[in-house]
Write an enzyme that holds these catalytic residues in place. Structure first.
Site, mmCIF file in Angstrom:
data_model
loop_
_atom_site.group_PDB
_atom_site.id
_atom_site.type_symbol
_atom_site.label_atom_id
_atom_site.label_comp_id
_atom_site.label_asym_id
_atom_site.label_seq_id
_atom_site.Cartn_x
_atom_site.Cartn_y
_atom_site.Cartn_z
ATOM 1 N N GLY A 184 0.755 -1.722 0.029
ATOM 2 C CA GLY A 184 -0.029 -0.182 -0.072
ATOM 3 C C GLY A 184 0.694 0.967 -0.403
ATOM 4 O O GLY A 184 1.590 1.353 0.633
ATOM 5 N N CYS A 185 0.130 2.147 -0.424
ATOM 6 C CA CYS A 185 1.341 3.711 -0.704
ATOM 7 C C CYS A 185 2.016 3.273 0.942
ATOM 8 O O CYS A 185 2.816 4.698 1.338
ATOM 9 C CB CYS A 185 0.480 4.380 -1.466
ATOM 10 S SG CYS A 185 -0.777 4.926 -0.389
ATOM 11 N N TYR A 186 0.405 3.857 2.171
ATOM 12 C CA TYR A 186 0.941 4.270 3.738
ATOM 13 C C TYR A 186 2.137 3.850 3.649
ATOM 14 O O TYR A 186 3.212 3.507 4.308
ATOM 15 C CB TYR A 186 -0.619 4.002 4.153
ATOM 16 C CG TYR A 186 -0.934 5.465 4.400
ATOM 17 C CD1 TYR A 186 -0.395 6.607 4.074
ATOM 18 C CD2 TYR A 186 -2.065 4.792 4.460
ATOM 19 C CE1 TYR A 186 -1.373 8.045 4.200
ATOM 20 C CE2 TYR A 186 -3.305 6.017 4.408
ATOM 21 C CZ TYR A 186 -2.706 7.522 3.947
ATOM 22 O OH TYR A 186 -3.188 8.679 3.864
ATOM 23 N N CYS A 232 5.958 4.415 2.339
ATOM 24 C CA CYS A 232 6.351 5.457 2.599
ATOM 25 C C CYS A 232 6.239 4.913 3.710
ATOM 26 O O CYS A 232 7.888 5.282 4.899
ATOM 27 C CB CYS A 232 5.301 6.702 1.997
ATOM 28 S SG CYS A 232 5.825 8.732 2.386
#
Lengths: 346, 346, 346, 346
Positions: free
Chosen positions: B151-153, B156
């Site tokens: 996922g993007c979160y 990062c």
């Protein structure tokens, strides 16, 4: 009703000045009598703020040219440094000065110098100043002649934290404040990093590990808890005009439950006209332009932790709105006078 | 040069699909051969994405109508649930499937069900899937037939945390992740809370204490540290299109200094083509549209703590860019092929 | 393939300079050899543009310090006035100068002085300069040593109007151009009216009745029509980064139908790689970051009138993209080299 | 002071409904007694508008459930079609209905059907309705029982044009209106083309050559001029919340000078509380949230033409603000009651 007070706003061409004008103009007990601006003295206010055209407001002038005999109260919306110097010269001429700068917030001149990079030149005034986080300072504010309004970040952070700290519910050394602000928080400063194309459609942290508002937060937490502390505080700049969020992470003390924390907050704030405890997550846009602070309290998935989220409009409750609220309290007036402006949404 | 691969993009009408199209179209070794879309099958792509007009791209079709004999690789940009069902039916027909959904990220089907509210129906495929946080999965990725893109979160957050966790520098139970995302992170979903006037000029947290990406972060931290953990993770929605910040707060283990942490990160990432360790605070707008992750590491004023800030473009490194990067690695190609798109700033 | 050309970009720290860097860096036949910046000479480019970090680009330097022997072509992204002075000194040292300023756009030095408030100091160079609206200047551009790139507004307006004017379809004196631009059109200028809070969430016209780009539009219309004209031109500033719309209102000449106009445009532009005639209304966001111009032609409800709407990215087709396109044409290269960057949407 | 009136707002969950709530709540002579909403009946208002939390406002209910005996006036903020049907049923139960929909704006039912694609079902009511462009309808408004508030575009356009048309200064067939609106103008409609990422950082025209507000503008111009006309009208959607600009291009009649036009406007509007004639170019952000209309009149570079630029807040003067203004006039009250809300800038 007593007769209205005559108000001077110093530094009327900045954004906190403009917000003070908006609120004072709508206040039933205040007259907008004088507006000062150093570099724009002599100009019509509408030349720098067309939104105030047609209201018959006074022109900008030098503070030296104000007829101080007719002024009752002052809102000082000046940069730090300039603020203390000007206030030192006018304080005796008026009954009440509400300072929106950082000059009288820190009680310790040594800390002031370390934080703002210059010695404090009026430490005698410092002793008179009341730190005006209204909800936690009412007694001292009544009759005060000099009020230091908290910074926007400290206002939002402290309203989030103090009820729990007062009640001894949090591990003080665990506190982490992740803060986010709209661009008006930087004032009407003309610099490359604030022009539209450098700010829009993106976000970033700044002053990481070292923001000037952190010592101010520490100071109040220490007063309330009688413990020394250094909070972790990281501000971020968001591509929006107004609005501020503080997301506070706290470790609960042993045997403290989330429910007990929620009760403590509801109880502490139950009669507060401007503070709302929400079940939902608060959003900045829903309090835009108002003097409200909306707070949500949430249990974390990580055991023993809570997340406390507060939103304010940085220019209103975070600055000029709280200033007017403080003025009302100093005079013994209804605290909400002139502050029933509803949020503007959408 | 080997002959180019033929690519099908499933779910091409969403935002991760659109970003996959942009990147695959510019990739020297990939042909864009088929685009699927359930509700828009039969439409020209330019009807839903005018930005792709004039490029001679295929029309949207049902995945059932794709000629799978000619397809080498698949980027699945479908919602979770739909993704596993479709992949189960096509996986054997192609060499490589890169899944951008959540369906194959969590290794434990029980946790999947608890997190996504539905049982996992293809646990056998789950065993084959490689969790494709590229910088930490290269070996397993080579030759993989099914890759679960993070996922993007998590992307990062984990890029921010893993070098320190690998090296045992952080107190794992202290980790707090305050995350902020642009609106494209919500996809092209048509719902009242995503229309312009409900999102612009304001900000808010959401899914506080319970976001679906948190278990995914835990899982990887646990693999790397061999310790059980539950991070504190709070996402916020910002009024911008693309861009994500994670601000991670960590307590350093005894005797660990900030300098040692910085060295560990510089060392770990010194040959990474897409990761930049900056001395300055990273800003999302400076990596907009690129596959970069920029990271800044800062000592906190609160002793023994550090703040690690990372930014990515949620649609690129946080989604379709990392997917292409993973495809390159699975094929044993130069990892940067097709990903040298520069940030678009201003 | 011929050997690559070495390029110097003058004024690399402004926005058109930055966009030129982005495009030249991705161009297969161009090397980015020198970057100049007056006030930031000596600085790393990434200090002013973090988006260019890690690319190994040259530092900013004074133009006087460039080794001109190694430079083939120049993109001059300087303010008007400064541009002509610098170009006068370097023109003989390089093969090709592409000027993005206003200095060589107007052929008549008297008009230049009236428009820009200063005499033109290099009228001999003016005679050499080719006005580089690429689609209407290819023949003259081949081999040209000095190209004056059109302004962003003239580019968008003229691409909208010229096919009809060439074919004698419009009443020239009826032309009204209502133009709208994103904020990057103002460059990286640091002034109060461009800071975020003065620009966001609002819109306004400016330079009403007297914008400097109007004479440039007149000039080209007159050349093509052999008639004298003064268009009505009103620009507006919109709260967005990139993007420009011109909405042109034209009265059709007697017996001219809307269909005939549409045919004329489709015919004129049928082989143009960067111009799209759409049936739908074009949107700036769909061409963001690309060198495209999308045009829609619509019959008005008011009889005999048409509305022609064109959109470009002001920094790309409106500035640095067209500059690269012109460079390609001057060298006799494929015009699309380095310009196949896709729009970034969303 | 007379006793306050009890007000019902129909369609309170839309944006014009919300703005009506904000204004009525601050009006000294109005009580907010009932709020209706079809799909959200039974919900607390704060569930859909958290900005109204804590004000003690009534819940949303079906209009059938309102106790009409206690209601004096109605603001109908319903979609066209639904509005006429509901008004037909309640009109006799209350003294005054202010309709914000399009249902009673066009006097000619044939034109209504042609424009809105459905026959008008209550033509008898149509005869009673007063077209409430307040500044041009005061006499008819006093005592009116049904007021049709103009659309936002017609309000802004007509306030720009009527003083010149009344005085016979303009060539009517020359009028071109290029209009720009913020996104709230589309209401709280949930559709793909209105979600944040499809609207932000870009702009476009829509309904080119055929917008529904054009006949409404024609109608009023024809009444005032006794001439038949078809204006050219092109709306654009801008990435901002509130605010509207109309840029009107007019050809002056023979011997009419720009000065004469300016005098005519200043004279016509000299006592208008909400209209400001500015020397500068008006900006939408300076009237945001207020009931003002700011107008600038400019001579064009093209001889004999003028450009008239007006800005309003589409939700206030363009909708609910004008509605309250009309209510005040119908009752014979001071027209500015409840409308002294200052613009919120920045």
């Amino acid at each position: 009703m007593p007769s209205p007070h005559n108000i001077a706003i110093l530094g009327a061409s900045g954004y906190t000045g403009a917000e003070a004008i908006r609120l004072v103009k709508g206040h039933p007990q205040l007259n907008l009598t004088a507006l000062t601006g150093h570099s724009r003295a002599g100009q019509a206010l509408a030349d720098t703020y067309p939104n105030f055209a047609g209201l018959g407001l006074p022109d900008l002038q030098l503070w030296e040219d104000v007829n101080w005999n007719e002024i009752d109260g002052v809102f000082a919306c000046l940069p730090h440094g300039a603020s203390q110097e000007t206030i030192a010269q006018i304080k005796d001429k008026v009954d009440t000065v509400i300072d929106l700068s950082a000059d009288f917030r820190l009680r310790d001149p040594v800390l002031y110098e370390a934080t703002y990079g210059r010695p404090h030149a009026f430490t005698d005034l410092l002793d008179d100043a009341i730190y005006g986080l209204t909800e936690f300072a009412r007694k001292e504010l009544v009759g005060a002649s000099l009020v230091a309004c908290p910074g926007c970040y400290p206002t939002c952070s402290l309203l989030s934290l103090l009820p729990g700290v007062e009640a001894g519910l949090f591990n003080l050394s665990s506190i982490i404040i992740d803060a986010k602000s709209g661009v008006t928080g930087a004032g009407r400063k003309v610099s490359e990093n604030l022009i539209y194309s450098e700010v829009t459609d993106g976000a970033h942290a700044y002053a990481v590990g070292a923001h000037r508002h952190a010592p101010e937060i520490d100071q109040m937490l220490e007063i309330v808890s009688s413990q020394s502390t250094k909070v972790s505080f990281t501000p971020h700049l968001l591509p929006m005009n107004r609005g501020m969020i503080t997301t506070c992470y706290v470790q609960l003390n042993k045997d403290v439950t989330a429910d007990r924390v929620k009760s403590a907050y509801k109880d502490r704030y139950k009669n507060e006209p401007f503070i709302q405890i929400l079940d939902e997550v608060p959003q900045t846009r829903h309090i835009r332009g108002s003097n409200r602070c909306a707070i949500g309290l949430f249990e974390d998935r990580s055991e023993g932790r809570m997340i406390i989220i507060a939103v304010i409009d940085n220019l209103t409750k975070g600055s000029s709105g709280q200033a007017v609220q403080n003025y009302n309290v100093t005079q013994g007036w209804d605290e909400t006078l002139g502050l029933n402006v509803l949020p503007v949404f959408p």
